[in-house]
Design an enzyme around this catalytic site. Structure first.
Site, PDB file in Angstrom:
ATOM      1  N   CYS A  26      -4.946  -0.365  -7.172  1.00  0.00           N
ATOM      2  CA  CYS A  26      -3.807  -0.725  -6.314  1.00  0.00           C
ATOM      3  C   CYS A  26      -3.730  -2.207  -6.044  1.00  0.00           C
ATOM      4  CB  CYS A  26      -3.829   0.080  -5.023  1.00  0.00           C
ATOM      5  SG  CYS A  26      -4.853  -0.597  -3.725  1.00  0.00           S
ATOM      6  N   CYS A  47       0.856  -1.194   0.000  1.00  0.00           N
ATOM      7  CA  CYS A  47       0.000   0.000   0.000  1.00  0.00           C
ATOM      8  C   CYS A  47       0.892   1.245   0.000  1.00  0.00           C
ATOM      9  CB  CYS A  47      -0.891  -0.009   1.243  1.00  0.00           C
ATOM     10  SG  CYS A  47      -1.768   1.530   1.513  1.00  0.00           S
ATOM     11  N   CYS A  81      -3.508   7.513  -1.758  1.00  0.00           N
ATOM     12  CA  CYS A  81      -4.816   7.590  -2.427  1.00  0.00           C
ATOM     13  C   CYS A  81      -5.920   8.065  -1.487  1.00  0.00           C
ATOM     14  CB  CYS A  81      -5.221   6.229  -2.970  1.00  0.00           C
ATOM     15  SG  CYS A  81      -3.874   5.142  -3.354  1.00  0.00           S
ATOM     16  N   THR A 119      -3.377   3.844   7.673  1.00  0.00           N
ATOM     17  CA  THR A 119      -2.177   3.330   7.008  1.00  0.00           C
ATOM     18  C   THR A 119      -1.155   4.430   6.737  1.00  0.00           C
ATOM     19  OG1 THR A 119      -3.682   1.804   5.932  1.00  0.00           O
ATOM     20  CG2 THR A 119      -1.433   1.843   5.120  1.00  0.00           C
ATOM     21  N   GLU A 146      -0.010   0.337   9.935  1.00  0.00           N
ATOM     22  CA  GLU A 146      -1.271   0.948  10.378  1.00  0.00           C
ATOM     23  C   GLU A 146      -1.079   1.535  11.760  1.00  0.00           C
ATOM     24  OE1 GLU A 146      -1.519  -2.117   8.806  1.00  0.00           O
ATOM     25  OE2 GLU A 146      -2.343  -1.152   7.027  1.00  0.00           O
ATOM     26  N   HIS A 195     -12.809   5.253  -2.971  1.00  0.00           N
ATOM     27  CA  HIS A 195     -11.737   4.365  -2.501  1.00  0.00           C
ATOM     28  C   HIS A 195     -11.974   2.925  -2.977  1.00  0.00           C
ATOM     29  CE1 HIS A 195      -7.971   4.446  -0.561  1.00  0.00           C
ATOM     30  NE2 HIS A 195      -8.254   3.397   0.199  1.00  0.00           N
ATOM     31  N   GLU A 220      -6.680  -5.939   4.274  1.00  0.00           N
ATOM     32  CA  GLU A 220      -7.147  -4.630   3.813  1.00  0.00           C
ATOM     33  C   GLU A 220      -8.119  -4.777   2.637  1.00  0.00           C
ATOM     34  OE1 GLU A 220      -4.172  -1.288   4.167  1.00  0.00           O
ATOM     35  OE2 GLU A 220      -4.499  -1.396   2.013  1.00  0.00           O
ATOM     36  N   TYR A 233      -9.246   0.576  -5.240  1.00  0.00           N
ATOM     37  CA  TYR A 233      -8.807  -0.806  -5.069  1.00  0.00           C
ATOM     38  C   TYR A 233      -8.738  -1.535  -6.402  1.00  0.00           C
ATOM     39  CZ  TYR A 233      -8.856  -0.898   0.042  1.00  0.00           C
ATOM     40  OH  TYR A 233      -8.560  -0.695   1.356  1.00  0.00           O
TER      41      TYR A 233
HETATM   42 FE1  SF4 Z   1      -3.383   1.802  -0.055  1.00  0.00          FE
HETATM   43 FE2  SF4 Z   1      -4.704   0.852  -2.151  1.00  0.00          FE
HETATM   44 FE3  SF4 Z   1      -5.940   2.453  -0.410  1.00  0.00          FE
HETATM   45 FE4  SF4 Z   1      -4.063   3.388  -2.076  1.00  0.00          FE
HETATM   46  S1  SF4 Z   1      -6.066   2.530  -2.623  1.00  0.00           S
HETATM   47  S2  SF4 Z   1      -4.263   3.853   0.086  1.00  0.00           S
HETATM   48  S3  SF4 Z   1      -2.640   1.702  -2.125  1.00  0.00           S
HETATM   49  S4  SF4 Z   1      -5.156   0.417  -0.004  1.00  0.00           S
END
Ligand code: SF4
Length: 482
Positions: A299, A100, A104, A191, A257, A292, A447, A296
């Site tokens: 990412c 991660c 984002c 995070t 985290e 968000h 996550e 995902y």
């Molecule tokens: Fe982390 Fe993925 Fe969330 Fe970006 S989208 S903060 S990489 S979990």
């Protein structure tokens, strides 16, 4: 304005002087701490990629606020093309860091707050939107990292915020003072917090009438008075502070985290973007979560790419790359991963402009995307474990490899395909272990399940957005049922 280099970013975080409780000790100089450093490097990658001639075009974009180039991680999306490029950028970061990269959350929070404040002002005559524009112009001009903080501890899950034994179990406005508000509470599973300059605090759920104190959105510097950090543990985390990088699995990057406590933190009015308008708390939660969930689709797919690459490589190293069942399993992994990506692209391509001017993803498809993310990475991890073999869970340590007595036996008995070095094979196995069962699995699996809301939250949104009544009506029309 100049975009920061990775080193300038790392220096700017160091200069904040943040402290955290880590494994029982109050710790400063976080940039030197072996547990924190890999996660700072992951954020630094987002700065490095904006300077890299090969990726600059994807990471840099013209700002809608200040007629200048900004990092896409602080951009307000101006088109469906922007939404798609966001997912492409996240996939690139995911495969490059295999963890991660944290940045984002602020991007998703800013886009959700931008449109929500606009609509709140239209209804109530407040001036939150202009405040937020001013604040975000500053964030862009300084090229800062912002953490979006949504998840409250929530106490007794069967009770509303005001019925909890302790009202701070949901972050709230505790007091009003001339010039601002005082907030109290905590945010969990943060995070990117220790690697951020700023925090955007948001409500954790849709508040109701009578719950105005909990309907709060505001910006707080990470080094503000009253903010405290308590570090969370991950499986095999202390491998990061041992001597041998080989046992860590991911030698360069990692996630972390923290629990963030807000103990009577004063927030001046110009940093408050929602204060008691309960009907907009749900809008904000829904929009942030959907952005968000779209994220995902980039990412986790990127981390999936890393896992697929490592699995294909270990198959070669094991000497089984040509076996048809192995090829089949790798194709299955690719199929699952690209299915997630397709949802990420689809919810971006069918996004729409909000009244404030920025673009919002297709809420239904963003939730379908995230629901797939709660399942498919687990199947990818299962297939990777199958292909890699049992050594994944039993391999001797790097310390034993370096031991003059044990080392030669390890090299002798872990040899497989003679085209590959034994230690390289161990490195790949450790990376796979990291992602499916080690510290990296926190980001890739846990996550994927709980980040941006657990599966039930997506199911609720899917049932709300699916237009089921319309589908039923179509069937009635088709069959002439009154
Ligand atoms: Fe982390 Fe993925 Fe969330 Fe970006 S989208 S903060 S990489 S979990």
């Amino acid at each position: 304005m100049t975009l920061k280099t990775a080193d300038e970013y790392l220096d700017s975080i160091k200069n904040l002087g943040l402290e955290a409780n880590i494994l029982g000790k109050k710790t400063g100089d976080l940039h030197r701490h072996g547990l924190v450093k890999p996660s700072q490097e992951a954020v630094a990658f987002t700065y490095q990629a904006a300077q890299n001639p090969e990726t600059r075009d994807l990471f840099c974009v013209e700002s809608s606020l200040c007629n200048d180039v900004v990092n896409r991680f602080s951009h307000l999306h101006q088109s469906t093309e922007d939404l798609i490029n966001k997912v492409r950028m996240q996939r690139h970061c995911g495969v490059s860091t295999a963890c991660c990269f944290q940045r984002c959350v602020g991007m998703d929070a800013s886009n959700a707050i931008f449109s929500t404040t606009f609509e709140c002002d239209q209804k109530y005559g407040t001036d939150y939107h202009q405040r937020f524009r001013d604040y975000w112009s500053w964030i862009q001009s300084q090229d800062l990292v912002v953490d979006g903080a949504m998840t409250d501890p929530k106490g007794d899950r069967g009770k509303r915020p005001m019925d909890q034994k302790d009202p701070d179990l949901f972050l709230r406005i505790k007091e009003r003072r001339p010039g601002g508000i005082v907030i109290c509470g905590a945010k969990l599973h943060q995070t990117g917090m220790l690697n951020s300059h700023e925090i955007l605090v948001m409500p954790t759920l849709t508040m109701r009438s009578g719950e105005e104190a909990w309907a709060v959105c505001c910006a707080v510097p990470t080094n503000a008075k009253g903010v405290r950090y308590i570090y969370g543990r991950q499986t095999s985390d202390t491998r990061k502070i041992e001597d041998h990088l080989l046992d860590v699995g991911n030698p360069l990057f990692g996630g972390q985290e923290v629990m963030t406590v807000f103990e009577d933190v004063f927030v001046p009015h110009d940093r408050v973007f929602l204060d008691g308008e309960v009907d907009f708390s749900g809008v904000l939660v829904e929009r942030f979560a959907s952005y968000h969930r779209q994220s995902y689709g980039g990412c986790k797919v990127g981390v999936g790419d890393a896992l697929i690459g490592a699995t294909a490589l270990i198959a070669q190293m094991n000497g089984v790359a040509g076996a048809s069942h192995i090829k089949d399993k790798i194709v299955e992994m690719i199929h699952l991963n690209e299915t997630i990506y397709s949802c990420g692209i689809a919810c971006s391509a069918t996004g729409e402009q909000t009244p404030s001017g920025n673009y919002l993803v297709n809420l239904l498809l963003a939730n379908v995307c995230k629901l797939n993310v709660t399942r498919f990475p687990y199947e990818l991890a299962r297939l990777a474990t199958d292909v890699a073999g049992g050594l994944l869970g039993t391999m001797p340590s790097a310390a034993d490899l370096n031991d003059p007595e044990a080392g030669p036996y390890i090299r002798k008995y872990l040899a497989a395909n003679p085209d590959f070095d034994v230690i390289d094979r161990m490195k790949v196995l450790r990376l796979i272990e990291n992602l499916v069962a080690g510290a990296g699995a926190v980001g890739y699996l846990i996550e994927s399940m709980h980040g941006a809301g657990p599966p039930t939250a997506q199911r609720i949104m899917i049932s709300r957005q699916a237009g089921l009544e319309k589908k039923v009506q179509s069937i009635k029309n088709l069959l002439s049922i009154p």
